[in-house]
Scaffold this active site. Structure first.
Site, mmCIF file in Angstrom:
data_model
loop_
_atom_site.group_PDB
_atom_site.id
_atom_site.type_symbol
_atom_site.label_atom_id
_atom_site.label_comp_id
_atom_site.label_asym_id
_atom_site.label_seq_id
_atom_site.Cartn_x
_atom_site.Cartn_y
_atom_site.Cartn_z
ATOM 1 N N PRO A 14 0.814 -1.230 0.000
ATOM 2 C CA PRO A 14 0.000 0.000 0.000
ATOM 3 C C PRO A 14 0.839 1.268 0.000
ATOM 4 O O PRO A 14 0.329 2.351 -0.254
ATOM 5 C CB PRO A 14 -0.808 -0.122 1.300
ATOM 6 C CG PRO A 14 0.027 -0.976 2.193
ATOM 7 C CD PRO A 14 0.750 -1.943 1.289
ATOM 8 N N THR A 45 0.835 -5.981 2.366
ATOM 9 C CA THR A 45 2.058 -6.016 3.173
ATOM 10 C C THR A 45 1.949 -5.026 4.328
ATOM 11 O O THR A 45 1.394 -3.938 4.182
ATOM 12 C CB THR A 45 3.300 -5.694 2.326
ATOM 13 O OG1 THR A 45 3.206 -4.354 1.832
ATOM 14 C CG2 THR A 45 3.414 -6.656 1.149
ATOM 15 N N ASP A 72 9.003 -1.825 -8.054
ATOM 16 C CA ASP A 72 10.073 -2.802 -8.211
ATOM 17 C C ASP A 72 10.591 -3.320 -6.869
ATOM 18 O O ASP A 72 11.158 -4.410 -6.794
ATOM 19 C CB ASP A 72 11.220 -2.191 -9.024
ATOM 20 C CG ASP A 72 10.824 -1.958 -10.486
ATOM 21 O OD1 ASP A 72 10.053 -2.776 -11.021
ATOM 22 O OD2 ASP A 72 11.271 -0.964 -11.076
ATOM 23 N N GLY A 73 10.365 -2.556 -5.787
ATOM 24 C CA GLY A 73 10.833 -2.989 -4.471
ATOM 25 C C GLY A 73 10.189 -4.285 -4.010
ATOM 26 O O GLY A 73 10.855 -5.177 -3.475
ATOM 27 N N GLU A 77 11.669 -8.194 -3.314
ATOM 28 C CA GLU A 77 11.396 -9.006 -2.123
ATOM 29 C C GLU A 77 10.915 -10.403 -2.495
ATOM 30 O O GLU A 77 11.356 -11.402 -1.925
ATOM 31 C CB GLU A 77 10.343 -8.322 -1.242
ATOM 32 C CG GLU A 77 10.875 -7.187 -0.401
ATOM 33 C CD GLU A 77 9.938 -6.854 0.759
ATOM 34 O OE1 GLU A 77 9.152 -7.741 1.171
ATOM 35 O OE2 GLU A 77 10.002 -5.720 1.253
ATOM 36 N N ARG A 174 8.928 11.000 -2.717
ATOM 37 C CA ARG A 174 8.125 9.850 -3.147
ATOM 38 C C ARG A 174 6.666 10.223 -3.435
ATOM 39 O O ARG A 174 6.032 9.666 -4.324
ATOM 40 C CB ARG A 174 8.179 8.774 -2.056
ATOM 41 C CG ARG A 174 7.333 7.560 -2.314
ATOM 42 C CD ARG A 174 7.537 6.523 -1.230
ATOM 43 N NE ARG A 174 8.798 5.825 -1.383
ATOM 44 C CZ ARG A 174 8.962 4.781 -2.186
ATOM 45 N NH1 ARG A 174 7.964 4.344 -2.919
ATOM 46 N NH2 ARG A 174 10.123 4.179 -2.265
ATOM 47 N N ASP A 423 18.623 -3.131 -7.874
ATOM 48 C CA ASP A 423 17.179 -3.001 -8.134
ATOM 49 C C ASP A 423 16.583 -1.813 -7.376
ATOM 50 O O ASP A 423 15.452 -1.865 -6.887
ATOM 51 C CB ASP A 423 16.437 -4.288 -7.746
ATOM 52 C CG ASP A 423 16.881 -5.483 -8.575
ATOM 53 O OD1 ASP A 423 17.673 -5.296 -9.511
ATOM 54 O OD2 ASP A 423 16.441 -6.605 -8.280
ATOM 55 N N GLY A 424 17.359 -0.747 -7.253
ATOM 56 C CA GLY A 424 16.872 0.446 -6.567
ATOM 57 C C GLY A 424 16.949 0.381 -5.054
ATOM 58 O O GLY A 424 16.585 1.333 -4.373
#
Length: 444
Positions: A14, A45, A72-73, A77, A174, A423-424
């Site tokens: 979220p 999550t 992408d985070g 995971e 963000r 991956d950031g």
């Protein structure tokens, strides 16, 4: 078939990007899944590493695939959670990953649609949802990355210098979504930094490289360099081919209805009167079952996944490295560059984000790490041209931007205080090495 009856596992973050993932899923994804009669179990999550520990500890084979709703985070995971399972070989073979893009970057979602030539930009949520419904598995390379304290599996990029600085330092913006990268690019261009270091790489031409055929996979052979690649027998497409993007959504969904098993009751439409009365989506809870026969959501019991402790000693599995340890010298036949750099950025996807066409020739399973190097000495004007060109792929026309196809590399920074990203995600700042693992997973 048994595959068709299994639901999708949906893991929703979220807090991805601007924080709209819940609304997007409820309003734009659920109606399509309901019309297509694709069941799903939704878990929202609750903290960092929730998705990673979920796929590590749960019986994931009860679902036909994992769909992440976020950026992408959360993809990072899920992939690394799969490699923390003792049965990682079975897990990566049997559980494909799908992405509904709700983050700031959405590099993988864009790269998947680019690879299968779908018109992503017109309606990313629709395109990605239809790809998930079709559940057609496409092999994808991963990269095994080693730092001085860990090893992990990467699907997108390894970065040092300008682009990593922009990615990490723009986190404070963000709330504005993808625009945060543009704003911070200007800031970093004004205060340009250079970094001293040493880069070794193994060019594609120096290996006995042959492009990995898309139908082939790494799954059944851990060491692809010494054993032949195996063809994976993916299960048949659970949804008819008529669900293509050339058709209108309405026509496509009618086609799905025609292929129903006899005697199987069709679920209520999300838009039908019965569904409108009985469907609810409580924002207070965090775990739901998919639309049931009466059109309502059923809550999952759950909440048993606790936040990871900083020193939690979870074992990482996966294919073994073929490279010397980070503390050992690099093989003599590797190429070396040393000096001052503006950036070193490696990617194995065409796109780093929705509007960043980083490696135009990259394919999901081409067996190549695309290593981009810009050395110190480039003017701000040329660097501006490079940054402006990233959206169209014309950044490679800037003479100082060297794009080198490699299968492995090692980077040792000497200048302190920079950001090293995978991956950031920030990793330990220091020596890092990466090697390509062909077609190690599959996406849908």
């Amino acid at each position: 078939s048994q595959l068709e009856e299994r639901k999708l596992l949906v893991l929703l973050n979220p807090k991805s990007g601007p924080g709209k993932a819940r609304e997007v899923f409820q309003q734009r994804v659920v109606p399509i899944l309901a019309e297509a009669e694709v069941g799903f179990d939704l878990f929202v999550t609750k903290h960092a590493s929730y998705a990673r520990d979920f796929v590590r500890t749960k019986d994931i084979y009860q679902w036909r695939g994992v769909v992440v709703v976020g950026g992408d985070g959360i993809v990072f995971e899920v992939i690394n959670g799969l490699f923390e399972r003792e049965d990682w070989q079975k897990a990566i073979k049997e559980v494909p990953i799908g992405v509904i893009p709700c983050g700031s970057g959405n590099g993988l979602a864009k790269a998947i649609s680019y690879a299968i030539e779908e018109p992503f930009d017109q309606n990313p949520i629709l395109i990605s949802t239809l790809s998930v419904i079709k559940c057609r598995r496409v092999p994808m390379d991963l990269v095994r990355v080693e730092t001085k304290s860990q090893f992990l599996f990467s699907f997108l990029s390894v970065g040092w210098g300008l682009l990593s600085d922009i990615d990490i330092e723009s986190e404070r913006l963000r709330a504005i979504g993808g625009q945060r990268f543009t704003v911070w690019s200007v800031a970093r261009l004004i205060g340009l930094r250079t970094y001293r270091g040493k880069l070794w790489y193994l060019p594609v031409s120096a290996t006995s490289y042959t492009p990995v055929h898309p139908s082939r996979s790494y799954h059944d052979c851990i060491n692809s360099r010494y054993r032949p690649l195996q063809v994976v027998d993916f299960e048949e497409d659970p949804v008819p081919d008529s669900l293509s993007l050339e058709t209108s959504l309405g026509r496509a969904l009618e086609d799905i209805g025609e292929g129903e098993e006899p005697g199987r009751p069709r679920l209520d439409s999300y838009y039908s009167a019965a569904s409108r009365r009985s469907t609810y989506f409580s924002m207070a809870g965090s775990e739901y079952r998919s639309v049931a026969d009466n059109g309502s959501y059923m809550e999952h019991p759950g909440g048993d996944i606790q936040p990871r402790r900083p020193n939690s000693n979870v074992r990482m599995y996966g294919p073994p490295s073929q490279l010397p340890a980070l503390t050992q010298p690099v093989p003599e036949h590797w190429t070396v560059i040393e000096g001052d750099f503006v950036l070193v950025h490696a990617s194995y996807q065409s796109h780093l984000s929705t509007d960043c066409l980083f490696a135009p020739n990259s394919k999901l399973a081409d067996g190549i790490i695309w290593l981009l190097v810009i050395r110190a000495g480039i003017s701000r004007g040329q660097l501006l041209q490079f940054l402006l060109g990233l959206s169209s792929g014309t950044h490679l026309l800037v003479p100082q931007a060297e794009m080198i196809p490699v299968t492995a590399f090692r980077l040792e920074p000497e200048t302190p205080g920079g950001h090293m990203t995978v991956d950031g995600e920030v990793v330990d700042y220091g020596p890092i090495q990466a090697e390509l693992m062909p077609s190690l997973t599959s996406v849908m």
